[in-house]
Design a protein around this motif. Structure first.
Motif, PDB file in Angstrom:
ATOM      1  N   ASP A 166       3.663  -2.907 -17.485  1.00 15.40           N
ATOM      2  CA  ASP A 166       3.789  -3.652 -16.236  1.00 15.40           C
ATOM      3  C   ASP A 166       3.266  -5.073 -16.409  1.00 15.40           C
ATOM      4  OD1 ASP A 166       3.955  -4.525 -13.654  1.00 15.40           O
ATOM      5  OD2 ASP A 166       2.156  -3.454 -12.977  1.00 15.40           O
ATOM      6  N   ASP A 173       4.755  -7.499 -14.252  1.00 14.58           N
ATOM      7  CA  ASP A 173       5.468  -8.173 -13.162  1.00 14.58           C
ATOM      8  C   ASP A 173       4.518  -8.963 -12.276  1.00 14.58           C
ATOM      9  OD1 ASP A 173       4.214  -6.379 -11.444  1.00 14.58           O
ATOM     10  OD2 ASP A 173       5.875  -4.948 -11.509  1.00 14.58           O
ATOM     11  N   TRP A 221       3.885  -8.335  -9.207  1.00 14.08           N
ATOM     12  CA  TRP A 221       3.383  -7.479  -8.119  1.00 14.08           C
ATOM     13  C   TRP A 221       1.969  -7.041  -8.478  1.00 14.08           C
ATOM     14  CZ3 TRP A 221       6.232  -2.414  -6.265  1.00 14.08           C
ATOM     15  CH2 TRP A 221       5.706  -2.024  -5.024  1.00 14.08           C
ATOM     16  N   ILE A 222       0.987  -7.832  -8.049  1.00 11.53           N
ATOM     17  CA  ILE A 222      -0.399  -7.583  -8.430  1.00 11.53           C
ATOM     18  C   ILE A 222      -1.023  -6.613  -7.433  1.00 11.53           C
ATOM     19  CG2 ILE A 222      -2.614  -8.643  -8.988  1.00 11.53           C
ATOM     20  CD1 ILE A 222      -0.216  -9.536 -10.730  1.00 11.53           C
ATOM     21  N   LYS A 263       2.716   1.196  -8.189  1.00 15.50           N
ATOM     22  CA  LYS A 263       3.508   0.111  -7.607  1.00 15.50           C
ATOM     23  C   LYS A 263       3.961  -0.828  -8.706  1.00 15.50           C
ATOM     24  CE  LYS A 263       2.630   1.369  -3.327  1.00 15.50           C
ATOM     25  NZ  LYS A 263       3.688   1.939  -2.472  1.00 15.50           N
TER      26      LYS A 263
HETATM   27 CA   LIG Z   1       2.359  -5.053 -11.181  1.00 18.86          CA
END
Ligand SMILES: [Ca+2]
Length: 494
Positions: free
Chosen positions: A414, A416, A418-419, A425
């Motif tokens: 991961d 991305d 999207w922290i 998630k």
């Molecule tokens: Ca993430």
């Protein structure tokens, strides 16, 4: 005899007079008493004063003087005979036929009179009884009349009932004939139509069985075919180069699979070269066209590449048809870092409409830099998703869909935008493929392949838009039929 009778009659007369006097006196006395009694009860109470025995003495009786004696009236003369004879001839009133021996001595024959009196006395009772009988006769007559009326009502009811019974019988007969018709219809249906329908159903069933058998045999044949690894025997062109642009410049002008050798540090590898689109020379790094390859893969698969580079047509010996594949992040990075590179993304929907996005600059960093992407100089008809984000969104919602500058992510790695502390998630997990996800995407070329284009959230594995998506053209819920990414060393067009 007559004298005795006279004297006797006279004596009786005097006796009667005496009785009369006594009776009269007694009557008067009784009357006075009654009068006094009535007077006592009716006259004012002040005329009578009771004695108060505690204050007044009780009155005492005085002795009465002796009666007067001597002298008086002479003897009374006898009565004339004519009067006596008249008396003998006098007939007693005929009361009920009775004869009187001596009218002055009363009745000698009481039977008739008593009977009369009795009858007269009973007459009231008999009259009352007769009256009662008359009342009863009237009542009976009324009851008889009522009974008669009741009988007449019963008779009318009986007549009506008989008519009703007749009507009911007619109705029953009508229903019976209807029932017979229905029975006949049912018998005809059972005997004729149902067998015909059953025959039709049997033929359909047989048809389905034969189709199922054919499918089973096809599946079996396919399983036999796929039991061994699919091998493509294609004659690879002799011409080669660092990439497809060099090959086309060397004369390789057909679109097919070539062997390229970018530099001396990596082994030559196969790639599909598009030598037709926009003057050719394109090295295909990604291709989607039929959903034959699963793009939901791990980091290492994306690092090294996966899928089928190309396949041959039936007659031809060379592999002129591209397959579905991802060339591999290491190769892509190495190719783009050799020099300025342009990127062409072509896409087609399920109706055959086509658009493209062209980026004049395209570079992918190495694995140490998480294959970070950078694009520039957009032109095209699909919309600049990679640099501008989804055109349907505004503000932060749009900027978080920009891919330019993002690291590469797979569902097991991961990187991305999207922290979140929740490890579940992840964009790559939810959107189906490996990609330069932000939070998360406006373009998803490596997403899940949906036949037909349109799909819905309840068809998606995680309820997200995980299809082969280019939002700026078709939105989130349309998965494109074809999508390909091709690179070429940038050079000024003539
Ligand atoms: Ca993430």
């Amino acid at each position: 005899m007559v004298t005795w009778a006279f004297s006797k009659s006279s004596a009786m007369k005097h006796f009667l007079l005496l009785l009369l006097c006594i009776s009269t006196v007694k009557s008067l006395s009784d009357y006075d008493e009654e009068e006094e009694s009535a007077h006592k009860s009716q006259v004012d109470a002040r005329s009578h004063r009771p004695v108060d025995r505690r204050r007044e003495p009780i009155p005492t009786l005085r002795p009465a003087p002796p009666p007067i004696t001597g002298g008086g009236y002479r003897a009374r003369p006898s009565q004339p005979l004519s009067v006596q004879q008249k008396k003998l001839e006098r007939k007693a009133p005929d009361a009920g036929g009775c004869l009187h021996a001596d009218p002055d001595m009363g009745a000698l024959c009481p039977t008739g009179c008593v009977l009369q009196d009795t009858l007269v006395k009973q007459e009231r009772t008999v009259k009352a009884n007769v009256k009662d009988l008359g009342t009863e006769v009237d009542s009976f007559s009324q009851r008889t009349s009522s009974n008669f009326q009741y009988m007449r009502i019963l008779k009318d009811m009986w007549t009506k009932r008989q008519k009703q019974i007749l009507d009911n019988e007619n109705a029953v007969n009508g229903f019976s004939s209807e029932l017979e018709k229905h029975e006949l219809y049912i018998q005809e249906t059972v005997n004729t139509h149902i067998p015909n329908n059953l025959q039709v159903l049997r033929s359909i069933l047989e048809n389905l069985r034969s189709k199922i058998q054919k499918l089973e045999s096809d599946v079996s044949a396919q399983m036999d075919y796929c039991r061994n690894p699919c091998t493509v025997s294609c004659s690879i062109p002799v011409v080669s180069g660092k990439e497809c642009e060099e090959i086309i410049r060397k004369g390789g002008d057909t679109s097919e699979m070539y062997l390229i050798h970018p530099d001396g540090f990596v082994k030559p590898y196969k790639v599909y070269c598009d030598m037709k689109t926009e003057n050719g020379g394109w090295t295909v790094i990604q291709n989607r066209q039929d959903g034959s390859v699963d793009f939901g893969r791990k980091w290492d698969a994306y690092k090294n590449g996966f899928g089928n580079i190309a396949s041959n047509e039936d007659i031809k010996k060379y592999c002129g048809l591209p397959g579905e594949y991802w060339l591999g992040n290491d190769k892509i990075s190495q190719l783009t870092k050799m020099g300025p590179t342009e990127l062409l993304i072509e896409m087609e929907d399920w109706k055959g409409d086509k658009v493209k996005a062209h980026y004049g600059g395209f570079t992918v960093q190495n694995e140490g830099n998480k294959y970070q992407i950078s694009v520039s100089k957009y032109r095209g008809t699909a919309g600049n998703a990679l640099m501008d984000g989804a055109s349907q969104l505004v503000g932060e919602n749009r900027t978080m869909t920009i891919h330019n500058g993002m690291y590469f992510s797979t569902y097991d790695r991961d990187n991305d935008g999207w922290i979140t502390s929740d490890s579940s998630k992840q964009c790559s997990k939810e959107d189906g493929g490996g990609w330069w996800y932000n939070r998360c995407h406006s373009a998803n070329p490596n997403g899940r392949y949906y036949w037909g284009g349109h799909y819905t959230w309840d068809m998606a594995k995680h309820g997200t838009d995980d299809g082969v998506v280019w939002m700026n053209w078709k939105g989130s819920w349309y998965s494109l039929k074809k999508m390909s990414m091709k690179i070429r060393p940038f050079f000024p067009q003539q």
